[in-house]
Design an enzyme around this catalytic site. Sequence first.
Site, PDB file in Angstrom:
ATOM      1  CG  ASN A  44     -25.344  23.335  15.895  1.00 25.64           C
ATOM      2  OD1 ASN A  44     -25.327  22.482  14.994  1.00 25.64           O
ATOM      3  ND2 ASN A  44     -25.418  24.623  15.653  1.00 25.64           N
ATOM      4  CB  ALA A  45     -27.395  18.271  14.484  1.00 25.02           C
TER       5      ALA A  45
ATOM      6  CG  PHE B  44     -31.642  17.297  12.729  1.00 30.47           C
ATOM      7  CD1 PHE B  44     -31.451  18.643  13.011  1.00 30.47           C
ATOM      8  CD2 PHE B  44     -30.721  16.647  11.909  1.00 30.47           C
ATOM      9  CE1 PHE B  44     -30.364  19.335  12.476  1.00 30.47           C
ATOM     10  CE2 PHE B  44     -29.642  17.333  11.381  1.00 30.47           C
ATOM     11  CZ  PHE B  44     -29.447  18.679  11.658  1.00 30.47           C
TER      12      PHE B  44
ATOM     13  CB  SER C  71     -30.648  22.644  18.767  1.00 28.40           C
ATOM     14  OG  SER C  71     -31.725  22.849  17.890  1.00 28.40           O
TER      15      SER C  71
ATOM     16  CB  CYS D 205     -38.933  18.077   5.124  1.00 33.36           C
ATOM     17  SG  CYS D 205     -38.101  19.190   6.252  1.00 33.36           S
TER      18      CYS D 205
HETATM   19  N1  SAH Z   1     -37.108  13.591  13.338  1.00 36.11           N
HETATM   20  C1  SAH Z   1     -38.175  14.344  13.944  1.00 36.11           C
HETATM   21  C2  SAH Z   1     -38.470  15.656  13.242  1.00 36.11           C
HETATM   22  C3  SAH Z   1     -37.305  16.596  13.137  1.00 36.11           C
HETATM   23  S1  SAH Z   1     -37.764  18.214  12.772  1.00 36.11           S
HETATM   24  C4  SAH Z   1     -39.452  13.509  13.962  1.00 36.11           C
HETATM   25  O1  SAH Z   1     -39.565  12.594  13.148  1.00 36.11           O
HETATM   26  O2  SAH Z   1     -40.330  13.790  14.771  1.00 36.11           O
HETATM   27  C5  SAH Z   1     -36.255  19.036  12.892  1.00 36.11           C
HETATM   28  C6  SAH Z   1     -35.693  19.128  14.282  1.00 36.11           C
HETATM   29  O3  SAH Z   1     -34.396  19.731  14.170  1.00 36.11           O
HETATM   30  C7  SAH Z   1     -36.451  20.015  15.262  1.00 36.11           C
HETATM   31  O4  SAH Z   1     -36.751  19.251  16.401  1.00 36.11           O
HETATM   32  C8  SAH Z   1     -35.479  21.153  15.637  1.00 36.11           C
HETATM   33  O5  SAH Z   1     -35.538  21.484  17.003  1.00 36.11           O
HETATM   34  C9  SAH Z   1     -34.144  20.514  15.305  1.00 36.11           C
HETATM   35  N2  SAH Z   1     -33.043  21.405  14.945  1.00 36.11           N
HETATM   36  C10 SAH Z   1     -33.045  22.479  14.134  1.00 36.11           C
HETATM   37  N3  SAH Z   1     -31.795  22.955  13.957  1.00 36.11           N
HETATM   38  C11 SAH Z   1     -30.982  22.160  14.688  1.00 36.11           C
HETATM   39  C12 SAH Z   1     -29.562  22.130  14.910  1.00 36.11           C
HETATM   40  N4  SAH Z   1     -28.752  23.000  14.320  1.00 36.11           N
HETATM   41  N5  SAH Z   1     -29.068  21.159  15.699  1.00 36.11           N
HETATM   42  C13 SAH Z   1     -29.879  20.244  16.278  1.00 36.11           C
HETATM   43  N6  SAH Z   1     -31.208  20.231  16.098  1.00 36.11           N
HETATM   44  C14 SAH Z   1     -31.755  21.172  15.312  1.00 36.11           C
END
Ligand code: SAH
Length: 395
Positions: free
Chosen positions: A278-279, A231, A253, A339
């Site tokens: 997708n994570a 993420f 994603s 969060c």
């Molecule tokens: N770590 C980042 C903030 C992450 S916010 C920082 O410190 O700046 C959450 C992120 O998760 C977003 O960028 C969003 O695009 C991503 N996201 C949401 N669902 C997801 C999924 N299923 N797989 C991968 N990424 C995802």
Amino acid sequence: MLPTSTVPPPTVKVARRGADRLKQGHVWVYRSDVVSADGIAPGSVVGVADERGKFLGTAFYSSASQIAIRMISRDRIDDLDALLRRRIGDAIAYRERIVQNSDACRLVFSEADFLPGLIVDRYNDLLALQVLTQAMDAEPVREVVLSELSQRIQAAAIVERVEPKIRELEQLPARASGVLQREKTSTVFSMNGVKFHYSAAEGQKTGAFLDQRENYAAAAQYAHGEALDVFCYQGSFALHLAQACSKVSGVDSSRPALEVADRNAALNGREIEWIEANAFDLLRDYASAGQQYDTIVLDPPAFAKGKRSLETALRGYKELNLRALKMLRPGGVLVTCSCSYHVSPANFLEVVAEAGRDVHRNLRILENRAQARDHPILLNVPETGYLKCLIVDVI
Ligand code: SAH
């Protein structure tokens, strides 16, 4: 006609439960605890009294939100403009005391700065503003806020980032995001010596996740070897990890987020592998393929949007942490975040502990952290605290 400032504001009476909440230091009263607010205009400044008429303070009133009352003072206010200006000054002075080594931070954090409904983030020479409540959106209030900000900060521009959903919930007319003062819309800012592109028109929230600023630096202290930032958004953790790691990959994603991440890597002269996926799927695939890391960061979006989704959220966190723990080599470091306000720090510790038990790994807490101090947490307003960031040694 009298000047508006000398007209006493209308009074909202609140029930015992609401009054008790205020006496305990909270700043909200829910609509269900409002006894009478007849004829009070949306977004008014109001006096607040208990059922017997005892004065409890001055507040912003919302006719739409479930949070009907947001306190701005325990006193009577005869000059709202002066109060707003003082509060903005205090908020900025607090950041000057605590923010180091960064030209980006949150200057105003709504209730936590006694300015309910106002968020102001600084990205070097740009200010990004969000207005979340009826009262903060009133034209005279906006004018004072802008005037005070531009007097105190030499900004190249002030931009507004509109959350259309919030305006809808507050029954405010739609409004476009855009520049409020001057013209600049992009800049470069830095946190802990790492540089980032900022564009006023792009990205999530006000652009970056400044609440993790101190956690980036903390994570970099323990990171080593091969690292995976899950993420990763625009790559903030990944770029901090790159200061200490031999190889870093970031997963998200969102393609637009990864495009900025890539430009950020170039800006810092770093080589990072960005993976659009997708994570959940990626972690499952990598874990079953036996992929190993020395450092993993998990910073998912909020899973629990409300109390009711808590159980599902906890399962989501458990799943992610399980998979990450399986992929960490002995002596590895897990940086794991949540969060979701509805997931308490105790809930979160328990979920990570359970995941450790399930994969038969011992977890040693290196740091048990929260949001950066420019996103203050008021002890009597628990809703102001939402971010959890655990850094653990995985044995
Ligand atoms: N770590 C980042 C903030 C992450 S916010 C920082 O410190 O700046 C959450 C992120 O998760 C977003 O960028 C969003 O695009 C991503 N996201 C949401 N669902 C997801 C999924 N299923 N797989 C991968 N990424 C995802």
